[in-house]
Write a protein that holds these residues in place. Structure first.
Motif, PDB file in Angstrom:
ATOM      1  N   ARG A 143       3.769  51.712  20.897  1.00  0.00           N
ATOM      2  CA  ARG A 143       5.322  50.635  20.975  1.00  0.00           C
ATOM      3  C   ARG A 143       6.386  51.198  21.740  1.00  0.00           C
ATOM      4  O   ARG A 143       7.031  50.939  22.831  1.00  0.00           O
ATOM      5  N   ARG A 144       6.500  52.317  21.398  1.00  0.00           N
ATOM      6  CA  ARG A 144       7.591  52.775  22.001  1.00  0.00           C
ATOM      7  C   ARG A 144       7.455  53.649  23.342  1.00  0.00           C
ATOM      8  O   ARG A 144       8.089  53.484  24.329  1.00  0.00           O
ATOM      9  N   VAL A 145       6.586  54.716  23.298  1.00  0.00           N
ATOM     10  CA  VAL A 145       5.716  54.592  25.066  1.00  0.00           C
ATOM     11  C   VAL A 145       5.612  53.277  26.192  1.00  0.00           C
ATOM     12  O   VAL A 145       6.070  53.780  26.829  1.00  0.00           O
ATOM     13  N   LEU A 146       5.869  52.224  25.484  1.00  0.00           N
ATOM     14  CA  LEU A 146       6.079  51.186  26.124  1.00  0.00           C
ATOM     15  C   LEU A 146       6.871  50.535  27.073  1.00  0.00           C
ATOM     16  O   LEU A 146       8.207  50.773  26.296  1.00  0.00           O
ATOM     17  N   VAL A 147       7.276  50.277  28.224  1.00  0.00           N
ATOM     18  CA  VAL A 147       8.209  49.600  28.268  1.00  0.00           C
ATOM     19  C   VAL A 147       8.866  47.943  27.440  1.00  0.00           C
ATOM     20  O   VAL A 147       7.908  47.442  27.362  1.00  0.00           O
TER      21      VAL A 147
END
Length: 297
Positions: free
Chosen positions: A161-165
């Protein structure tokens, strides 16, 4: 003096159950198993699933949308099948695949070069628990048949989730015990008897496929995994039941700024259909999906 290997060839027949080991032992066991299987990995996957794994990946990739970075991250990419399928389907994107087993990446790089995709698909050795990318780097993150090999699944989901826009989605493709009692009575003997015998004919480490059976059997049921996705912060969670329920595609969205995953869960609808033997099209043709909520409304 050389270090002794962690297990002898004989000991490989006795991998401990996934429910009875700690995180470090689980990681070490996964590393050992996947170091031994790359040579026949693709062949056995296609054989043991009757090539349904190909259709499941295609279905997953068709659900992806790219709108901001036009980048896709394939976590636990293995031999890069999902990464390659995404690049073939979405010709405007750049794809990164990561896996912490270097031996798994070598066949993937060869396949990428053979398909002329080296300019668009790159593979890196990296750990799903600490993705080496800044926040908001990808429109979509996927993991196919890899989340059950990660001991701390909640932490891995949070890292994805952290690396998703904002507005980006995660796609988790995973096998599970069917919910339908009749189909489960057929699937269980296949997993426990047929699959290990076939693996014994073709694999240098057939015990790896006993681990496969154990990890599938003990993977959380769909409602529990959807609840874990909510805890990780994903909104608009969906589950698609594929091929009579033996595989699920879970989709979750990173909320846009100001939204929370928990409040968005109230927008989901309950399941409207059941897996039955009558839907043979799911096995013969492309997968037919159902939309499932974590808890019926």
């Amino acid at each position: 003096m050389m270090d002794n290997p962690s297990r002898t060839e004989t000991d490989r027949n006795n991998y401990p159950p996934v429910t009875g080991i700690g995180c470090d032992e689980h990681v070490g066991m996964v590393r050992e198993i996947f170091t031994t299987v790359p040579g026949r990995y693709d062949f056995l996957n296609h054989l043991l699933s009757l090539r349904r794994d190909v259709a499941w990946r295609r279905f997953t990739v068709r659900k992806m949308r790219f709108f901001d970075t036009f980048r896709f991250l394939d976590v636990a990419t293995g031999t890069a099948d999902l990464a390659i399928e995404a690049a073939r389907r979405h010709r405007s994107i750049q794809v990164t695949g990561i896996d912490f087993i270097a031996e798994m990446l070598a066949p993937g790089r060869k396949k990428i070069a053979q398909r002329g995709l080296a300019g668009r698909v790159r593979l890196l050795q990296a750990d799903a628990m600490g993705l080496p990318f800044p926040e908001r780097s990808f429109d979509a993150v996927g993991i196919a048949f890899g989340i059950r090999n990660i001991p701390d699944r909640l932490a891995a989901l949070r890292e994805m989730r952290r690396v998703l826009v904002p507005g980006g989605r995660v796609f988790v493709l995973e096998m599970n015990a069917p919910q339908n009692r009749l189909w489960r009575s057929v699937f269980a003997p296949y997993l426990n008897r047929v699959l290990p015998k076939v693996a014994r004919l073709f694999s240098q480490n057939p015990a790896a496929y006993l681990y496969l059976v154990d990890s599938i059997t003990h993977f959380p049921p769909p409602p529990a995994f959807l609840a874990m996705m909510e805890e990780a912060g994903f909104s608009n969670r969906e589950r698609y039941s594929l091929t009579l329920g033996i595989t699920s595609l879970y989709i979750g969205q990173r909320s846009t700024d100001g939204e929370t995953g928990k409040s968005a869960s109230t927008e989901m609808r309950s399941a409207s259909a059941k897996d039955t033997f009558g839907s043979l099209q799911r096995w013969i043709g492309e997968p037919t999906a159902e939309r499932n909520a974590p808890f019926p409304a």
